[in-house]
Design a protein around this motif. Structure first.
Motif, short mmCIF file in Angstrom:
data_model
loop_
_atom_site.label_atom_id
_atom_site.label_comp_id
_atom_site.label_asym_id
_atom_site.label_seq_id
_atom_site.Cartn_x
_atom_site.Cartn_y
_atom_site.Cartn_z
N VAL A 148 0.87 -1.18 0.00
CA VAL A 148 0.00 0.00 0.00
C VAL A 148 0.90 1.23 0.00
O VAL A 148 1.98 1.21 0.60
N GLN A 149 0.48 2.25 -0.68
CA GLN A 149 1.24 3.50 -0.72
C GLN A 149 0.37 4.65 -0.24
O GLN A 149 -0.86 4.54 -0.21
N ARG A 150 1.03 5.74 0.15
CA ARG A 150 0.30 6.92 0.63
C ARG A 150 0.90 8.16 0.02
O ARG A 150 2.12 8.30 -0.07
N VAL A 171 -3.79 1.19 -3.18
CA VAL A 171 -3.07 -0.05 -3.44
C VAL A 171 -1.90 0.25 -4.37
O VAL A 171 -2.04 0.98 -5.35
N ALA A 172 -0.74 -0.29 -4.04
CA ALA A 172 0.44 -0.04 -4.87
C ALA A 172 0.18 -0.49 -6.30
O ALA A 172 -0.45 -1.53 -6.52
N PRO A 173 0.64 0.27 -7.27
CA PRO A 173 0.42 -0.11 -8.66
C PRO A 173 1.29 -1.30 -9.07
O PRO A 173 2.27 -1.62 -8.40
N VAL A 174 0.93 -1.93 -10.15
CA VAL A 174 1.73 -3.03 -10.71
C VAL A 174 3.08 -2.47 -11.15
O VAL A 174 3.18 -1.34 -11.62
N PHE A 175 4.13 -3.27 -10.97
CA PHE A 175 5.46 -2.86 -11.39
C PHE A 175 5.51 -2.60 -12.90
O PHE A 175 4.91 -3.32 -13.69
N THR A 176 6.26 -1.58 -13.27
CA THR A 176 6.59 -1.40 -14.67
C THR A 176 7.77 -2.32 -15.00
O THR A 176 8.46 -2.83 -14.11
N LYS A 177 8.01 -2.52 -16.29
CA LYS A 177 9.14 -3.34 -16.72
C LYS A 177 10.45 -2.76 -16.19
O LYS A 177 11.33 -3.49 -15.74
N ARG A 178 10.57 -1.44 -16.23
CA ARG A 178 11.80 -0.79 -15.76
C ARG A 178 11.99 -1.02 -14.26
O ARG A 178 13.11 -1.31 -13.81
N GLU A 179 10.91 -0.92 -13.48
CA GLU A 179 11.02 -1.14 -12.04
C GLU A 179 11.43 -2.57 -11.74
O GLU A 179 12.26 -2.81 -10.84
N ALA A 187 -3.60 -20.81 -1.00
CA ALA A 187 -2.35 -21.40 -1.47
C ALA A 187 -1.37 -20.31 -1.89
O ALA A 187 -0.17 -20.41 -1.64
N PHE A 188 -1.90 -19.25 -2.49
CA PHE A 188 -1.03 -18.15 -2.88
C PHE A 188 -0.43 -17.48 -1.65
O PHE A 188 0.74 -17.11 -1.63
N ARG A 189 -1.23 -17.36 -0.62
CA ARG A 189 -0.72 -16.75 0.61
C ARG A 189 0.39 -17.60 1.23
O ARG A 189 1.37 -17.08 1.75
N LEU A 190 0.23 -18.93 1.15
CA LEU A 190 1.28 -19.82 1.65
C LEU A 190 2.55 -19.63 0.82
O LEU A 190 3.65 -19.58 1.38
N TYR A 191 2.40 -19.55 -0.49
CA TYR A 191 3.55 -19.26 -1.37
C TYR A 191 4.21 -17.96 -0.96
O TYR A 191 5.43 -17.88 -0.80
N TRP A 192 3.42 -16.93 -0.82
CA TRP A 192 3.90 -15.58 -0.53
C TRP A 192 4.69 -15.55 0.79
O TRP A 192 5.79 -15.01 0.87
N SER A 193 4.09 -16.13 1.84
CA SER A 193 4.71 -16.07 3.17
C SER A 193 5.94 -16.97 3.28
O SER A 193 6.94 -16.59 3.90
N ARG A 204 5.77 -6.48 -2.80
CA ARG A 204 4.89 -5.99 -3.87
C ARG A 204 5.11 -6.80 -5.15
O ARG A 204 4.16 -7.15 -5.84
N PHE A 205 6.36 -7.11 -5.43
CA PHE A 205 6.70 -7.93 -6.60
C PHE A 205 6.01 -9.29 -6.49
O PHE A 205 5.39 -9.77 -7.44
N ARG A 206 6.11 -9.93 -5.30
CA ARG A 206 5.49 -11.24 -5.11
C ARG A 206 3.99 -11.17 -5.31
O ARG A 206 3.38 -12.03 -5.95
#
Length: 218
Positions: A58-60, A68-76, A127-133, A164-166
């Motif tokens: 999350v960003q402010r 909600v943080a935006p999706v990464f750009t290719k450069r990022e 399952a995604f949360r298990l992957y993430w953590s 954020r990447f994950r």
């Protein structure tokens, strides 16, 4: 059983909404509206959002509030990978020299969890949360084991961006099975106490994760 603080519960609710796609990248997070939606006061929500901001999910912005943080750009993605390629192999090398049975056992647990999330990580939010953590814990354990506060500080400076990447990798595929295999090779090198191979395997893993992301979002 101790009662879970309301701010912690709100953090879990919002994190789940981010993971299951209820809250979309770039979406405004109006505290008043969410407070009414979840029927809670604004104070625990502010605490939860501040914690999510620290995670990078999350960003402010001044006058705009939380979103909600935006999706990464290719450069990022490319720049994040370049930073990780400098820091994480060095951390892995240091950790290989300081391995303990307890450390290796903890890493093995995270790999089992990661492998267990398997293909379901692409379609099932639990399952995604298990992957993430489990993925996050694997890398955090290695950073702590390096016993170098400067390297660990550099790692944590990137960790919010990596979270954020994950999260937004879910827009394509989590590739949990491939990540588990790569983690296992890193663990094997750490267990052997070989800093050169540990650094090489970590570098290979970071590069592969970046390449998968770029292939999905390029």
């Amino acid at each position: 059983m101790a009662k879970v603080p309301l701010a912690d519960r709100m953090y879990e609710v919002l994190l789940t909404q981010l993971m299951d796609g209820t809250r979309k990248p770039g979406e405004p997070l109006n505290i008043g509206a969410i407070s009414r939606e979840l029927e809670v006061s604004q104070t625990p929500l502010r605490e939860a959002l501040a914690r999510l901001e620290h995670s990078g999910l999350v960003q402010r912005e001044a006058l705009r509030g939380y979103f909600v943080a935006p999706v990464f750009t290719k450069r990022e993605m490319t720049k994040l990978a370049a930073a990780r390629e400098l820091i994480e192999p060095a951390i892995a090398a240091e950790s290989a020299l300081r391995r303990t049975p307890e450390f290796l056992a903890e890493l093995a647990v995270t790999i089992d969890e990661l492998a267990g999330s398997g293909a379901s990580a692409d379609t099932d939010s639990d399952a995604f949360r298990l992957y993430w953590s489990s993925d996050a814990r694997f890398h955090s354990l290695i950073a702590a084991q390096a016993d170098n506060p400067f390297l660990e500080s550099a790692f944590h400076a990137l960790s919010g961006h990596v979270q954020r990447f994950r999260l937004f990798m879910k827009a394509g595929h989590a590739h949990a099975g491939q990540a588990a295999d790569e983690h296992q090779r890193i663990l094997d090198a750490l267990a052997a106490g070989d800093p050169v191979v540990a650094a090489r395997e970590m570098l290979s893993h970071v590069k592969a994760a970046s390449e998968r992301a770029l292939a999905e979002h390029g």
